[in-house]
Scaffold this active site. Structure first.
Site, PDB file in Angstrom:
ATOM      1  N   GLU A  54       0.846  -1.206   0.000  1.00 59.16           N
ATOM      2  CA  GLU A  54       0.000   0.000   0.000  1.00 59.16           C
ATOM      3  C   GLU A  54       0.880   1.255   0.000  1.00 59.16           C
ATOM      4  O   GLU A  54       0.642   2.200  -0.758  1.00 59.16           O
ATOM      5  CB  GLU A  54      -0.888   0.034   1.254  1.00 59.16           C
ATOM      6  CG  GLU A  54      -1.876  -1.103   1.383  1.00 59.16           C
ATOM      7  CD  GLU A  54      -1.302  -2.336   2.100  1.00 59.16           C
ATOM      8  OE1 GLU A  54      -0.095  -2.633   1.917  1.00 59.16           O
ATOM      9  OE2 GLU A  54      -2.051  -3.001   2.819  1.00 59.16           O
ATOM     10  N   CYS A  89      -0.571   0.246   7.692  1.00 61.16           N
ATOM     11  CA  CYS A  89      -0.969   0.749   6.373  1.00 61.16           C
ATOM     12  C   CYS A  89      -2.251   1.563   6.451  1.00 61.16           C
ATOM     13  O   CYS A  89      -2.449   2.482   5.656  1.00 61.16           O
ATOM     14  CB  CYS A  89      -1.134  -0.405   5.394  1.00 61.16           C
ATOM     15  SG  CYS A  89       0.469  -1.020   4.860  1.00 61.16           S
ATOM     16  N   ALA A 158       9.225 -36.074 -10.341  1.00 64.61           N
ATOM     17  CA  ALA A 158       9.044 -36.384 -11.761  1.00 64.61           C
ATOM     18  C   ALA A 158       8.954 -37.897 -11.903  1.00 64.61           C
ATOM     19  O   ALA A 158       9.693 -38.634 -11.245  1.00 64.61           O
ATOM     20  CB  ALA A 158      10.227 -35.848 -12.560  1.00 64.61           C
ATOM     21  N   ARG A 188      11.044 -22.772  -7.900  1.00 62.72           N
ATOM     22  CA  ARG A 188      12.078 -22.526  -6.889  1.00 62.72           C
ATOM     23  C   ARG A 188      12.215 -21.037  -6.572  1.00 62.72           C
ATOM     24  O   ARG A 188      12.586 -20.667  -5.475  1.00 62.72           O
ATOM     25  CB  ARG A 188      13.435 -23.077  -7.356  1.00 62.72           C
ATOM     26  CG  ARG A 188      13.509 -24.577  -7.334  1.00 62.72           C
ATOM     27  CD  ARG A 188      14.831 -25.059  -7.889  1.00 62.72           C
ATOM     28  NE  ARG A 188      14.913 -26.514  -7.911  1.00 62.72           N
ATOM     29  CZ  ARG A 188      15.914 -27.193  -8.454  1.00 62.72           C
ATOM     30  NH1 ARG A 188      16.911 -26.553  -9.035  1.00 62.72           N
ATOM     31  NH2 ARG A 188      15.921 -28.508  -8.433  1.00 62.72           N
ATOM     32  N   SER A 275       7.937 -39.821   4.390  1.00 58.99           N
ATOM     33  CA  SER A 275       7.939 -39.304   5.770  1.00 58.99           C
ATOM     34  C   SER A 275       7.036 -38.078   5.891  1.00 58.99           C
ATOM     35  O   SER A 275       6.290 -37.937   6.854  1.00 58.99           O
ATOM     36  CB  SER A 275       9.346 -38.893   6.205  1.00 58.99           C
ATOM     37  OG  SER A 275      10.204 -39.981   6.164  1.00 58.99           O
TER      38      SER A 275
HETATM   39  N1  LIG Z   1      12.282 -38.209 -10.161  1.00 66.73           N
HETATM   40  C1  LIG Z   1      12.403 -37.305  -9.233  1.00 66.73           C
HETATM   41  O1  LIG Z   1      11.698 -36.284  -9.229  1.00 66.73           O
HETATM   42  C2  LIG Z   1      13.424 -37.492  -8.156  1.00 66.73           C
HETATM   43  C3  LIG Z   1      13.634 -36.458  -7.238  1.00 66.73           C
HETATM   44  C4  LIG Z   1      14.561 -36.670  -6.225  1.00 66.73           C
HETATM   45  C5  LIG Z   1      15.244 -37.854  -6.141  1.00 66.73           C
HETATM   46  N2  LIG Z   1      15.008 -38.820  -7.069  1.00 66.73           N
HETATM   47  C6  LIG Z   1      15.727 -40.095  -7.006  1.00 66.73           C
HETATM   48  O2  LIG Z   1      15.478 -40.675  -5.763  1.00 66.73           O
HETATM   49  C7  LIG Z   1      16.595 -41.507  -5.417  1.00 66.73           C
HETATM   50  C8  LIG Z   1      16.954 -41.279  -3.968  1.00 66.73           C
HETATM   51  O3  LIG Z   1      15.915 -41.840  -3.230  1.00 66.73           O
HETATM   52  P1  LIG Z   1      15.864 -41.812  -1.679  1.00 66.73           P
HETATM   53  O4  LIG Z   1      14.533 -42.294  -1.282  1.00 66.73           O
HETATM   54  O5  LIG Z   1      17.092 -42.443  -1.131  1.00 66.73           O
HETATM   55  O6  LIG Z   1      16.040 -40.241  -1.475  1.00 66.73           O
HETATM   56  P2  LIG Z   1      15.744 -39.226  -0.328  1.00 66.73           P
HETATM   57  O7  LIG Z   1      14.375 -39.348   0.206  1.00 66.73           O
HETATM   58  O8  LIG Z   1      16.156 -37.927  -0.924  1.00 66.73           O
HETATM   59  O9  LIG Z   1      16.807 -39.594   0.791  1.00 66.73           O
HETATM   60  C9  LIG Z   1      16.606 -40.582   1.741  1.00 66.73           C
HETATM   61  C10 LIG Z   1      17.455 -40.242   2.936  1.00 66.73           C
HETATM   62  O10 LIG Z   1      16.981 -39.013   3.511  1.00 66.73           O
HETATM   63  C11 LIG Z   1      17.032 -39.099   4.922  1.00 66.73           C
HETATM   64  N3  LIG Z   1      15.663 -39.182   5.419  1.00 66.73           N
HETATM   65  C12 LIG Z   1      14.521 -39.361   4.727  1.00 66.73           C
HETATM   66  N4  LIG Z   1      13.477 -39.396   5.564  1.00 66.73           N
HETATM   67  C13 LIG Z   1      13.962 -39.222   6.794  1.00 66.73           C
HETATM   68  C14 LIG Z   1      13.389 -39.150   8.084  1.00 66.73           C
HETATM   69  N5  LIG Z   1      12.068 -39.286   8.268  1.00 66.73           N
HETATM   70  N6  LIG Z   1      14.199 -38.957   9.152  1.00 66.73           N
HETATM   71  C15 LIG Z   1      15.524 -38.818   8.983  1.00 66.73           C
HETATM   72  N7  LIG Z   1      16.145 -38.888   7.774  1.00 66.73           N
HETATM   73  C16 LIG Z   1      15.363 -39.084   6.710  1.00 66.73           C
HETATM   74  C17 LIG Z   1      17.799 -40.368   5.226  1.00 66.73           C
HETATM   75  O11 LIG Z   1      19.152 -39.993   5.159  1.00 66.73           O
HETATM   76  P3  LIG Z   1      20.355 -40.782   5.859  1.00 66.73           P
HETATM   77  O12 LIG Z   1      20.455 -42.081   5.141  1.00 66.73           O
HETATM   78  O13 LIG Z   1      21.568 -39.919   5.641  1.00 66.73           O
HETATM   79  O14 LIG Z   1      19.991 -40.950   7.311  1.00 66.73           O
HETATM   80  C18 LIG Z   1      17.394 -41.241   4.064  1.00 66.73           C
HETATM   81  O15 LIG Z   1      18.255 -42.320   3.830  1.00 66.73           O
HETATM   82  C19 LIG Z   1      17.704 -41.133  -6.349  1.00 66.73           C
HETATM   83  O16 LIG Z   1      17.854 -42.199  -7.252  1.00 66.73           O
HETATM   84  C20 LIG Z   1      17.213 -39.920  -7.048  1.00 66.73           C
HETATM   85  O17 LIG Z   1      17.668 -39.851  -8.366  1.00 66.73           O
HETATM   86  C21 LIG Z   1      14.123 -38.677  -8.069  1.00 66.73           C
HETATM   87 ZN   LIG Z   2       0.602  -3.085   5.876  1.00 67.30          ZN
END
Ligand SMILES: NC(=O)c1ccc[n+]([C@@H]2O[C@H](COP(=O)([O-])OP(=O)(O)OC[C@H]3O[C@@H](n4cnc5c(N)ncnc54)[C@H](OP(=O)(O)O)[C@@H]3O)[C@@H](O)[C@H]2O)c1
Ligand SMILES: [Zn+2]
Length: 319
Positions: A54, A89, A158, A188, A275
């Site tokens: 405003e 405002c 994706a 983003r 999660s």
């Molecule tokens: N197509 C798409 O849009 C897309 C996007 C992103 C990723 N991806 C693919 O996904 C794959 C990775 O999968 P992902 O399931 O391993 O990935 P992620 O969800 O990114 O990572 C998993 C890790 O995140 C942490 N984490 C997740 N939930 C948690 C919780 N509740 N509490 C504490 N830590 C938690 C843990 O880390 P720590 O093990 O260190 O404890 C867990 O091992 C890759 O191949 C990637 O290319 C695809």
């Molecule tokens: Zn204001």
């Protein structure tokens, strides 16, 4: 005064210029008109601690059209009536001699909610709420944080036509098209933080930054229970935006909310997304469905439906 769709869209467009920069405040746009409906001032809220929309519109009028007389203010959010980091405002509106105010959504903050009407009526200024869905949508992240203390969460993944978000080797980086990646970059630019699980950092080493205009206000967030993260990862080494690490997603969101972040975009992977869904904190799920089939192949060898003629489909589920 009646507002055309073009005028309402312009006010929303102004508000959107602030998206991703205004936390803990919402993005807001404002326009000032003469009694004959000529726009004599425009403005938007750029950053917390700086002028509200405003006041920006009023200053714009004084700078560009000081001889015109302001009559009606259009603002995407109900004007604040209690001073915060800057003055209220409603006071600026009274001082500027504005006669009518129309706002497109009420302020979810109890400090200001439904208070502008009385503050302005005492000075003979009419104050009207013209409900507008797009304006409501624009402050949805702010409204969620104000009400729950936790940011609005959008999960984006994706996926191929055969339901894969990565190939059998864990490569999930190049599933979507260049066009979709540009659209993600734009998303983003509108959020306060990008969150991923440690698995995505270990596999993909993403920058988590927009490909277009850099947004220094954007914060990168990694969730890792183990703390096993490559020290040489881009998000730690590129010297660009801040990166925060949390050991679980709930603590992460509570802390980000406490820091005033309104909107968090989670870009995977499936473990973290699961999660977040289990925690009941996901507000929006964006699937980018890509016309590819991976099967047992590497992602780079995926079969493409329509031989490049089909575009990715962006599907948004809102809770
Ligand atoms: N197509 C798409 O849009 C897309 C996007 C992103 C990723 N991806 C693919 O996904 C794959 C990775 O999968 P992902 O399931 O391993 O990935 P992620 O969800 O990114 O990572 C998993 C890790 O995140 C942490 N984490 C997740 N939930 C948690 C919780 N509740 N509490 C504490 N830590 C938690 C843990 O880390 P720590 O093990 O260190 O404890 C867990 O091992 C890759 O191949 C990637 O290319 C695809
Ligand atoms: Zn204001």
């Amino acid at each position: 005064m009646e507002f055309s769709t073009d005028t309402l869209n312009r006010a929303l467009e102004l508000a959107r210029l602030g998206e991703g920069h205004t936390r803990p405040n919402p993005p807001v746009g404002a326009m000032l008109f003469t009694a004959r409906g000529k726009c004599i001032g425009e403005g938007y809220h750029r950053k917390a601690g700086e002028n509200h929309a405003e006041v920006e519109a009023i200053e714009d009028w004084k700078r560009r059209n000081p001889k015109s007389k302001p009559d009606t203010l259009l603002v995407t959010l109900e004007p604040c009536s209690k001073p915060g980091k800057v003055g209220a405002c409603t006071d600026a509106i009274i001082l500027a001699g504005i006669k009518h105010v129309t706002y497109l959504c009420t302020d979810p903050n109890p400090k200001n909610r439904n208070k502008a009407h009385d503050a302005l009526a005492a000075y003979g200024i009419t104050c009207k709420h013209l409900p507008c869905e797009e304006a409501e949508a624009l402050i949805r992240p702010f409204a969620k944080r104000v009400k729950t203390g936790i940011p609005y969460v959008t999960v984006k993944l994706a996926m191929t036509l055969d339901g894969k978000i990565a190939d059998n080797w864990g490569d999930g980086k190049w599933i979507s098209s260049e066009e979709s990646r540009i659209a993600t970059g734009k998303l983003r630019e509108r959020v306060d933080a990008i969150m991923v699980g440690a698995g995505t950092v270990r596999k993909d080493d993403p920058s988590l930054l927009s490909h277009g205009k850099p947004n220094p206000d954007l914060v990168r967030v990694v969730v890792s229970r183990s703390g096993r993260l490559p020290a040489e990862a881009q998000i730690f080494m590129d010297g660009k935006n801040r990166t925060l690490v949390f050991d679980n997603p709930h603590t992460a969101l509570v802390e980000l909310g406490r820091m005033g972040m309104n909107h968090v975009l989670c870009e995977g992977g499936a473990t973290l997304a699961t999660s977040l869904v289990e925690l009941g904190v996901v507000d929006e799920w964006l699937t980018v469905l890509c016309p590819k089939v991976i099967g047992e192949r590497h992602i780079r060898d995926a079969a493409v439906l329509g031989a490049g003629k089909l575009k990715d489909l962006h599907i948004c589920l809102r809770v």
